[in-house]
Scaffold this active site. Sequence first.
Site, PDB file in Angstrom:
ATOM      1  N   GLU A  95      97.509   0.622  18.997  1.00  0.00           N
ATOM      2  CA  GLU A  95      97.996   0.625  17.620  1.00  0.00           C
ATOM      3  C   GLU A  95      99.502   0.442  17.577  1.00  0.00           C
ATOM      4  O   GLU A  95     100.210   0.786  18.519  1.00  0.00           O
ATOM      5  CB  GLU A  95      97.690   1.976  16.976  1.00  0.00           C
ATOM      6  CG  GLU A  95      96.232   2.273  16.881  1.00  0.00           C
ATOM      7  CD  GLU A  95      95.988   3.689  16.385  1.00  0.00           C
ATOM      8  OE1 GLU A  95      94.823   4.031  16.181  1.00  0.00           O
ATOM      9  OE2 GLU A  95      96.956   4.443  16.223  1.00  0.00           O
ATOM     10  N   CYS A 117     106.900   1.203  15.413  1.00  0.00           N
ATOM     11  CA  CYS A 117     106.501   2.183  16.420  1.00  0.00           C
ATOM     12  C   CYS A 117     105.447   1.497  17.279  1.00  0.00           C
ATOM     13  O   CYS A 117     104.421   1.057  16.755  1.00  0.00           O
ATOM     14  CB  CYS A 117     105.930   3.412  15.709  1.00  0.00           C
ATOM     15  SG  CYS A 117     105.273   4.632  16.834  1.00  0.00           S
ATOM     16  N   CYS A 137      99.700   8.637  15.533  1.00  0.00           N
ATOM     17  CA  CYS A 137      99.367   7.865  16.724  1.00  0.00           C
ATOM     18  C   CYS A 137      97.922   8.093  17.168  1.00  0.00           C
ATOM     19  O   CYS A 137      97.471   9.211  17.316  1.00  0.00           O
ATOM     20  CB  CYS A 137     100.364   8.270  17.809  1.00  0.00           C
ATOM     21  SG  CYS A 137      99.796   8.511  19.451  1.00  0.00           S
ATOM     22  N   CYS A 183      97.886  15.940  25.207  1.00  0.00           N
ATOM     23  CA  CYS A 183      98.500  16.847  24.234  1.00  0.00           C
ATOM     24  C   CYS A 183      97.447  17.192  23.173  1.00  0.00           C
ATOM     25  O   CYS A 183      96.768  16.288  22.656  1.00  0.00           O
ATOM     26  CB  CYS A 183      99.715  16.175  23.602  1.00  0.00           C
ATOM     27  SG  CYS A 183     100.919  15.616  24.831  1.00  0.00           S
ATOM     28  N   CYS A 223      95.808   7.407  26.548  1.00  0.00           N
ATOM     29  CA  CYS A 223      96.895   8.104  27.234  1.00  0.00           C
ATOM     30  C   CYS A 223      96.301   9.074  28.235  1.00  0.00           C
ATOM     31  O   CYS A 223      95.347   9.781  27.919  1.00  0.00           O
ATOM     32  CB  CYS A 223      97.750   8.865  26.210  1.00  0.00           C
ATOM     33  SG  CYS A 223      99.142   9.732  26.961  1.00  0.00           S
ATOM     34  N   CYS A 231      97.253  15.634  19.442  1.00  0.00           N
ATOM     35  CA  CYS A 231      97.421  14.187  19.328  1.00  0.00           C
ATOM     36  C   CYS A 231      96.074  13.475  19.391  1.00  0.00           C
ATOM     37  O   CYS A 231      95.268  13.726  20.298  1.00  0.00           O
ATOM     38  CB  CYS A 231      98.325  13.721  20.482  1.00  0.00           C
ATOM     39  SG  CYS A 231      98.379  11.949  20.675  1.00  0.00           S
TER      40      CYS A 231
HETATM   41  S1  SF4 Z   1     101.541  12.858  22.302  1.00  0.00           S
HETATM   42 FE1  SF4 Z   1      99.630  11.712  22.595  1.00  0.00          FE
HETATM   43  S2  SF4 Z   1     100.258   9.679  23.285  1.00  0.00           S
HETATM   44 FE2  SF4 Z   1     102.037  11.049  23.531  1.00  0.00          FE
HETATM   45  S3  SF4 Z   1     101.895  11.772  25.667  1.00  0.00           S
HETATM   46 FE3  SF4 Z   1     100.814  13.299  24.388  1.00  0.00          FE
HETATM   47  S4  SF4 Z   1      98.654  12.631  24.428  1.00  0.00           S
HETATM   48 FE4  SF4 Z   1      99.895  10.909  25.133  1.00  0.00          FE
END
Ligand code: SF4
Length: 353
Positions: A83, A97, A345, A108, A104, A111
């Site tokens: 994206e 962005c 995101c 996190c 990923c 997220c």
């Molecule tokens: S915020 Fe989301 S995209 Fe960024 S490092 Fe953490 S899991 Fe990965």
Amino acid sequence: MDLQLLHQTLAARGEPRFRARQIWAWAAKGANGYEEMTNLPAPLRDALSRELPFSSLALQSEAHANDGTVKALFATIDGRPLEAVLMRYRDGRRSICVSSQSGCPLTCTFCATGSMKFGRNLTASEIVDQALHFRKIESSARRDIPSRPSTSIGARRAPITHCVFMGMGEPMLNLDAVLAACERLPDIGITHRRTTISTVGWIPGIERLSEQDMPLRLALSLHAADDALRSELMPVNERYPLAEVVEACRAFYARKRRRVFVEYVMLAGVNDRYEQALALARALAPTREGEPKMFKVNLIPYNPTDSSYRGSSRESIAAFRTALEAHGIPATVRLTRGRDIDAACGQLAARRG
Ligand code: SF4
């Protein structure tokens, strides 16, 4: 545009070396395809149209928010989702962005991307093609509506001015491709001083970034000022704990003389209490008398995802900011953008996946 493949294709046809520069110059200006490249011989334009996709990404869907924000979901040639977002501001700034990875590997907990399966690192061309997509949108719209007066922010088009690597993925885990993409961005109109690499605190990447000649900006996603909570929100903290990450950012500042942005997403009842603001101020405070202010905090209202977190109230965010500033740490509250189109995101891709 896959620039490596472009060079190979041109070399295989025996084209002079300047052709690649000509083609890139058109793409960087926002051309929609090879047919617009009037300084190329027609047979070459036809051959390129047949042999080389103009973009390394296929647009899957595009969402337009009331505030002018545009979010695009792409697929790579091998079907990986990613994206990118265009944010339009009333003062004329246009910020994109972009993603550095499909999915990923870090997890996190707040997220949407972190809940997806990791696909792979993106190539430099796949990163640049995200920027070119929005460059095209803005330049073709300018051609379409050159003089129609409008008060709608979405209808007023302007060149892309800023780029942040805050989309899907951790840029420091794909730094070669990210830096190669950054080298191209000034051709699109985005200077290095207006390009920000955001990291969760991957120290080897911060160190490498500080050794670059390009004056890129660094942003640190911090989100908590104590190790226990930060590890809960961002497991990467187990590997690179808070104090070491902040120290690496101080070293970045010492070398580059560029202030580090600290990103802090505001989660109700999790990290938004007064004493947590004080802990953050302590973590970022100068370590000696007369030391310049190295950090600036961006407080980010949370775009709700499917996680269990809720965003802090406007009042809590304002109080948190006041507490930081009272303790000498400059802080701003990020404007919320694209709430009506799932602009956080990974949200579009996660919904599809
Ligand atoms: S915020 Fe989301 S995209 Fe960024 S490092 Fe953490 S899991 Fe990965």
